[in-house]
Design a protein around this motif. Structure first.
Motif, PDB file in Angstrom:
ATOM      1  N   GLN A 146       0.851  -1.194   0.000  1.00 58.84           N
ATOM      2  CA  GLN A 146       0.000   0.000   0.000  1.00 58.84           C
ATOM      3  C   GLN A 146       0.884   1.239   0.000  1.00 58.84           C
ATOM      4  O   GLN A 146       1.770   1.389   0.834  1.00 58.84           O
ATOM      5  CB  GLN A 146      -0.925   0.027   1.217  1.00 58.84           C
ATOM      6  CG  GLN A 146      -1.932   1.167   1.193  1.00 58.84           C
ATOM      7  CD  GLN A 146      -2.953   1.018   2.309  1.00 58.84           C
ATOM      8  OE1 GLN A 146      -3.519  -0.039   2.522  1.00 58.84           O
ATOM      9  NE2 GLN A 146      -3.187   2.100   3.032  1.00 58.84           N
ATOM     10  N   GLY A 147       0.635   2.143  -0.939  1.00 60.53           N
ATOM     11  CA  GLY A 147       1.355   3.402  -0.994  1.00 60.53           C
ATOM     12  C   GLY A 147       2.771   3.250  -1.527  1.00 60.53           C
ATOM     13  O   GLY A 147       3.233   2.149  -1.874  1.00 60.53           O
ATOM     14  N   ARG A 148       3.450   4.365  -1.579  1.00 58.87           N
ATOM     15  CA  ARG A 148       4.822   4.411  -2.080  1.00 58.87           C
ATOM     16  C   ARG A 148       5.663   5.269  -1.152  1.00 58.87           C
ATOM     17  O   ARG A 148       5.142   6.005  -0.327  1.00 58.87           O
ATOM     18  CB  ARG A 148       4.830   4.975  -3.509  1.00 58.87           C
ATOM     19  CG  ARG A 148       4.107   4.054  -4.496  1.00 58.87           C
ATOM     20  CD  ARG A 148       3.769   4.741  -5.803  1.00 58.87           C
ATOM     21  NE  ARG A 148       3.024   3.810  -6.666  1.00 58.87           N
ATOM     22  CZ  ARG A 148       1.705   3.617  -6.569  1.00 58.87           C
ATOM     23  NH1 ARG A 148       0.981   4.302  -5.688  1.00 58.87           N
ATOM     24  NH2 ARG A 148       1.109   2.749  -7.368  1.00 58.87           N
ATOM     25  N   VAL A 173       5.284  -2.100   5.740  1.00 59.77           N
ATOM     26  CA  VAL A 173       6.380  -2.128   6.700  1.00 59.77           C
ATOM     27  C   VAL A 173       7.491  -1.154   6.308  1.00 59.77           C
ATOM     28  O   VAL A 173       8.345  -0.808   7.128  1.00 59.77           O
ATOM     29  CB  VAL A 173       6.943  -3.559   6.844  1.00 59.77           C
ATOM     30  CG1 VAL A 173       7.784  -3.944   5.630  1.00 59.77           C
ATOM     31  CG2 VAL A 173       7.742  -3.711   8.137  1.00 59.77           C
ATOM     32  N   GLU A 174       7.481  -0.685   5.052  1.00 64.33           N
ATOM     33  CA  GLU A 174       8.480   0.275   4.598  1.00 64.33           C
ATOM     34  C   GLU A 174       8.180   1.699   5.055  1.00 64.33           C
ATOM     35  O   GLU A 174       9.039   2.578   4.961  1.00 64.33           O
ATOM     36  CB  GLU A 174       8.578   0.230   3.066  1.00 64.33           C
ATOM     37  CG  GLU A 174       9.046  -1.098   2.492  1.00 64.33           C
ATOM     38  CD  GLU A 174      10.498  -1.401   2.848  1.00 64.33           C
ATOM     39  OE1 GLU A 174      11.251  -0.460   3.170  1.00 64.33           O
ATOM     40  OE2 GLU A 174      10.876  -2.585   2.836  1.00 64.33           O
ATOM     41  N   HIS A 175       6.973   1.965   5.529  1.00 61.30           N
ATOM     42  CA  HIS A 175       6.603   3.316   5.938  1.00 61.30           C
ATOM     43  C   HIS A 175       7.089   3.592   7.366  1.00 61.30           C
ATOM     44  O   HIS A 175       6.954   2.745   8.262  1.00 61.30           O
ATOM     45  CB  HIS A 175       5.089   3.508   5.845  1.00 61.30           C
ATOM     46  CG  HIS A 175       4.537   3.315   4.462  1.00 61.30           C
ATOM     47  ND1 HIS A 175       5.047   3.973   3.362  1.00 61.30           N
ATOM     48  CD2 HIS A 175       3.523   2.544   3.994  1.00 61.30           C
ATOM     49  CE1 HIS A 175       4.368   3.621   2.282  1.00 61.30           C
ATOM     50  NE2 HIS A 175       3.442   2.740   2.636  1.00 61.30           N
ATOM     51  N   ALA A 176       7.602   4.799   7.588  1.00 56.79           N
ATOM     52  CA  ALA A 176       8.210   5.132   8.879  1.00 56.79           C
ATOM     53  C   ALA A 176       7.225   5.001  10.030  1.00 56.79           C
ATOM     54  O   ALA A 176       7.591   4.514  11.113  1.00 56.79           O
ATOM     55  CB  ALA A 176       8.790   6.549   8.838  1.00 56.79           C
ATOM     56  N   ASP A 177       5.976   5.416   9.832  1.00 58.07           N
ATOM     57  CA  ASP A 177       5.052   5.360  10.957  1.00 58.07           C
ATOM     58  C   ASP A 177       4.647   3.930  11.295  1.00 58.07           C
ATOM     59  O   ASP A 177       4.387   3.620  12.459  1.00 58.07           O
ATOM     60  CB  ASP A 177       3.797   6.201  10.675  1.00 58.07           C
ATOM     61  CG  ASP A 177       3.014   6.465  11.953  1.00 58.07           C
ATOM     62  OD1 ASP A 177       3.608   7.010  12.906  1.00 58.07           O
ATOM     63  OD2 ASP A 177       1.823   6.090  12.020  1.00 58.07           O
ATOM     64  N   VAL A 178       4.601   3.067  10.294  1.00 52.17           N
ATOM     65  CA  VAL A 178       4.326   1.655  10.582  1.00 52.17           C
ATOM     66  C   VAL A 178       5.509   1.052  11.328  1.00 52.17           C
ATOM     67  O   VAL A 178       5.334   0.279  12.284  1.00 52.17           O
ATOM     68  CB  VAL A 178       4.013   0.879   9.289  1.00 52.17           C
ATOM     69  CG1 VAL A 178       3.889  -0.618   9.566  1.00 52.17           C
ATOM     70  CG2 VAL A 178       2.733   1.402   8.653  1.00 52.17           C
ATOM     71  N   LYS A 179       6.713   1.424  10.916  1.00 53.13           N
ATOM     72  CA  LYS A 179       7.891   0.959  11.664  1.00 53.13           C
ATOM     73  C   LYS A 179       7.829   1.435  13.113  1.00 53.13           C
ATOM     74  O   LYS A 179       8.205   0.711  14.033  1.00 53.13           O
ATOM     75  CB  LYS A 179       9.168   1.464  10.995  1.00 53.13           C
ATOM     76  CG  LYS A 179       9.477   0.813   9.656  1.00 53.13           C
ATOM     77  CD  LYS A 179      10.781   1.366   9.090  1.00 53.13           C
ATOM     78  CE  LYS A 179      11.110   0.735   7.743  1.00 53.13           C
ATOM     79  NZ  LYS A 179      12.367   1.273   7.182  1.00 53.13           N
ATOM     80  N   ARG A 180       7.377   2.681  13.298  1.00 51.43           N
ATOM     81  CA  ARG A 180       7.240   3.201  14.664  1.00 51.43           C
ATOM     82  C   ARG A 180       6.295   2.333  15.486  1.00 51.43           C
ATOM     83  O   ARG A 180       6.600   1.978  16.641  1.00 51.43           O
ATOM     84  CB  ARG A 180       6.707   4.636  14.619  1.00 51.43           C
ATOM     85  CG  ARG A 180       6.406   5.221  15.996  1.00 51.43           C
ATOM     86  CD  ARG A 180       5.666   6.548  15.901  1.00 51.43           C
ATOM     87  NE  ARG A 180       4.345   6.397  15.323  1.00 51.43           N
ATOM     88  CZ  ARG A 180       3.255   6.025  15.997  1.00 51.43           C
ATOM     89  NH1 ARG A 180       3.339   5.729  17.281  1.00 51.43           N
ATOM     90  NH2 ARG A 180       2.088   5.920  15.384  1.00 51.43           N
ATOM     91  N   MET A 181       5.156   1.989  14.906  1.00 52.17           N
ATOM     92  CA  MET A 181       4.176   1.184  15.648  1.00 52.17           C
ATOM     93  C   MET A 181       4.702  -0.218  15.928  1.00 52.17           C
ATOM     94  O   MET A 181       4.448  -0.788  16.999  1.00 52.17           O
ATOM     95  CB  MET A 181       2.856   1.145  14.885  1.00 52.17           C
ATOM     96  CG  MET A 181       2.142   2.484  14.853  1.00 52.17           C
ATOM     97  SD  MET A 181       0.469   2.403  14.156  1.00 52.17           S
ATOM     98  CE  MET A 181       0.838   2.274  12.402  1.00 52.17           C
ATOM     99  N   LEU A 182       5.445  -0.776  14.994  1.00 49.76           N
ATOM    100  CA  LEU A 182       6.020  -2.102  15.215  1.00 49.76           C
ATOM    101  C   LEU A 182       7.140  -2.050  16.255  1.00 49.76           C
ATOM    102  O   LEU A 182       7.255  -2.933  17.109  1.00 49.76           O
ATOM    103  CB  LEU A 182       6.540  -2.676  13.896  1.00 49.76           C
ATOM    104  CG  LEU A 182       5.463  -3.028  12.866  1.00 49.76           C
ATOM    105  CD1 LEU A 182       6.095  -3.353  11.521  1.00 49.76           C
ATOM    106  CD2 LEU A 182       4.611  -4.210  13.343  1.00 49.76           C
ATOM    107  N   LEU A 183       7.951  -1.000  16.200  1.00 48.41           N
ATOM    108  CA  LEU A 183       9.003  -0.839  17.213  1.00 48.41           C
ATOM    109  C   LEU A 183       8.411  -0.654  18.599  1.00 48.41           C
ATOM    110  O   LEU A 183       8.921  -1.200  19.588  1.00 48.41           O
ATOM    111  CB  LEU A 183       9.884   0.366  16.869  1.00 48.41           C
ATOM    112  CG  LEU A 183      11.193   0.101  16.134  1.00 48.41           C
ATOM    113  CD1 LEU A 183      11.892   1.422  15.824  1.00 48.41           C
ATOM    114  CD2 LEU A 183      12.118  -0.814  16.942  1.00 48.41           C
ATOM    115  N   ALA A 184       7.328   0.114  18.690  1.00 49.58           N
ATOM    116  CA  ALA A 184       6.679   0.323  19.990  1.00 49.58           C
ATOM    117  C   ALA A 184       6.170  -0.997  20.548  1.00 49.58           C
ATOM    118  O   ALA A 184       6.291  -1.266  21.756  1.00 49.58           O
ATOM    119  CB  ALA A 184       5.535   1.324  19.844  1.00 49.58           C
TER     120      ALA A 184
END
Length: 596
Positions: free
Chosen positions: A324-326, A341-352
């Motif tokens: 989803q998205g680019r 998983v490439e999006h920074a905010d998704v990485k943030r949520m996964l890291l949290a």
């Protein structure tokens, strides 16, 4: 990838951080080595994935029902628990003299966690039984042990804890259940108990209730509470099951989550005599029950971690496969989409999620390891220190995961977006299951008062000092590791803030004001402890040769960095509030909430 356990992380936590091999070298664990531990985990993972997990959705949708005075529930619940019993998992942590495998607490708790992640609603029956059996093995008479332990450890009889009452809730000093002596050993039990998990069902041959009640003429309040073993069906001198013991199921509570576990209102002595037997000495019941409650609190913390782990693993898998998205720099719609998983905010949520789950898991296993070390310790002062550390950490081990791992479940839903909010995916169920952990075995607020009002003060602050010393040793151990200099300094600063806030509260002569922000104290103290757990993990990772190119170890350091930069600073804010002795919450007038 398993959706119920991260075996690589378990090996890291147990054998690399906690050095389980040194514990297993003790004669108590003769014959148990890493290969045996892996075999136990293999068995648990197989049963949890193949039997418990497929029932999670159906049991959630088909919750227990109260029909003609009895419980009706999904038939698969009994089959799953029979498989758990057949594998010897009820008895795994008990002494060999009781038919157990004498495995360390840290190993059994880790194995049980797989069942919590797969289907906590079913797993609760086993964990309550194990905790009840531990209490009886510690405080029961020889006859009580001989009568009740074998069928409980074989998984034929289940156990419960009966504390709360409709009018009392968590205020145990106000319980009204009575126990009147009939003869030298038997008591007539009368009263009602509420919120009893596993209190009634048709899953086992008998149910062994551990009931708090007051003997007439005893001291007032909690000092007058005694503990009784009260089976659903009476038990003869030969151990055979006899007549119904007049414990009536008055109704079921229908819950938001963990629906596979019956939650009951029970009436004792309503239609005839309910016979119980005193455990230990009169008026020491709460002391004995705390043995089970503290074990249950670790199990609650572990259950919270594992419910969050399930959400994390599922959302991680989804994020890796959902395009989803680019990327921000790629605005050409003809180019392929990237996995989210490439999006920074998704990485943030996964890291949290990773930071909360693996940090809290480290604390749970650390506490279990304290239990193991205390069990084999021969030095009285060393044993007392281990007990003190366990005492002060237990409120945090129960509460911090139930708050922050629940937030991790929320983020798992967010990663899936609208899909996460539907019952087509398990993350919404895992959130609902986890929400109960914030409440039972002592709410967040109760744990805060316990920590600030009792645990940091007991024995003139001995437990608090012992914990600070342990954390300080870790800080000192990082002096030669440049990569963690930032974390070392931040943890040292937070320790200073924690000491200062604690000192200010303890010096406050106004006890209500001093305890007004106990919940903020609990949460910030817990955050400091989890930061310590992350620093411990980072040290081991960085001292491993080639860690930068190993995704597992590099991921540990990344999660540690996230925790110290995103989470730990919040504790500093809360500790400043605690130190100020702010009275905003204490002094607000109840009429001011709405103005009438």
């Amino acid at each position: 990838m398993s959706m119920i356990v991260n075996r690589r992380d378990l090996r890291f936590q147990l054998f690399e951080v906690l050095k389980l091999d040194s514990l297993l070298a003790h004669p108590r664990f003769d014959g148990c080595d890493q290969a045996v531990v892996e075999d136990v985990f293999d068995t648990a993972e197989t049963l949890a994935e193949q039997i418990f997990l497929p029932l999670a959705g159906p049991v959630d949708a088909q919750e227990p029902m109260f029909v003609d005075g009895r419980v009706q529930q999904n038939a698969g619940v009994g089959d799953a628990l029979a498989a758990f019993a057949e594998a010897g998992l009820f008895a795994a942590g008990f002494d060999e003299e009781f038919g157990g495998l004498q495995l360390p607490n840290s190993v059994t708790l880790a194995a049980q966690g797989m069942f919590s992640c797969a289907n906590i609603g079913i797993a609760n029956y086993a964990f309550l039984t194990i905790a009840a059996a531990h209490l009886l093995s510690a405080f029961g008479s020889d006859r009580q042990k001989q009568t009740f332990l074998p069928p409980m450890l074989e998984g034929r009889w289940f156990g419960t804890m009966c504390l709360s009452e409709p009018q009392a809730g968590s205020s145990l000093s106000d319980i009204k259940t009575r126990a009147e002596l009939i003869d030298g050993t038997s008591y007539r039990i009368t009263g009602s108990k509420m919120w009893i998990s596993g209190g009634d069902h048709e899953l086992s041959e008998n149910i062994v209730h551990l009931v708090l009640a007051k003997i007439p003429g005893g001291p007032p309040g909690v000092k007058g509470i005694s503990l009784f073993v009260v089976p659903r069906y009476r038990v003869g001198a030969d151990g055979d099951i006899g007549a119904w013991n007049n414990i009536a199921l008055a109704g079921l509570n229908h819950k938001m989550g963990q629906r596979g576990t019956t939650n009951c209102l029970l009436n004792f002595g309503e239609a005839g005599d309910t016979i119980g037997e005193l455990v230990g000495e009169p008026h020491n019941g709460l002391k004995y029950m705390f043995h089970m409650m503290n074990e249950a609190r670790l199990n609650v913390g572990s259950g919270s971690v594992m419910s969050a782990l399930g959400g994390y693993l599922y959302s991680l898998d989804y994020a890796r496969t959902r395009p989803q998205g680019r990327r921000p720099q790629d605005n050409d719609p003809s180019t392929p989409q990237v996995p989210i998983v490439e999006h920074a905010d998704v990485k943030r949520m996964l890291l949290a999620q990773k930071a909360a789950v693996e940090g809290a898991q480290a604390l749970i296993l650390y506490c279990a390891n304290l239990l193991d070390r205390r069990d084999i310790e021969s030095s009285a002062p060393a044993k007392a220190r281990l007990s003190a550390l366990l005492d002060i950490l237990t409120p945090m081990a129960k509460s911090w995961p139930s708050e922050h791992c629940l937030e991790a479940n929320k983020l798992a839903i967010q990663v899936l977006g609208g899909y996460g909010y539907t019952r087509d995916y398990p993350v919404e169920r895992l959130y609902r299951d986890n929400r109960l952990n914030h409440i039972h075995e002592g709410t967040y607020g109760i744990q805060g008062i316990d920590l600030l009002g009792r645990k940091v003060r007991m024995q003139d602050g001995a437990a608090f000092r012992a914990l600070l010393e342990e954390i300080s040793l870790t800080v000192e151990d990082t002096a030669d590791i440049a990569e963690v200099a930032e974390f070392r300094e931040a943890l040292a600063a937070s320790l200073g803030a924690l000491q200062s806030a604690t000192k200010d509260v303890l010096e406050c002569s106004d006890l209500p004001r001093g305890l007004a922000n106990a919940t903020a104290y609990l949460d910030s103290f817990g955050t400091v402890v989890i930061a310590w757990m992350w620093l411990r993990q980072a040290i081991v990772a960085i001292r491993t040769e080639g860690w930068e190119s190993d995704c597992f170890y590099a991921g540990k350091v990344a999660a540690c960095r996230y925790f110290f930069r995103y989470v730990l600073p919040r504790a500093m804010t809360d500790l400043a509030l605690v130190a100020s002795l702010d009275d905003t919450c204490m002094n607000v007038d109840p009429q001011q909430f709405i103005g009438v």
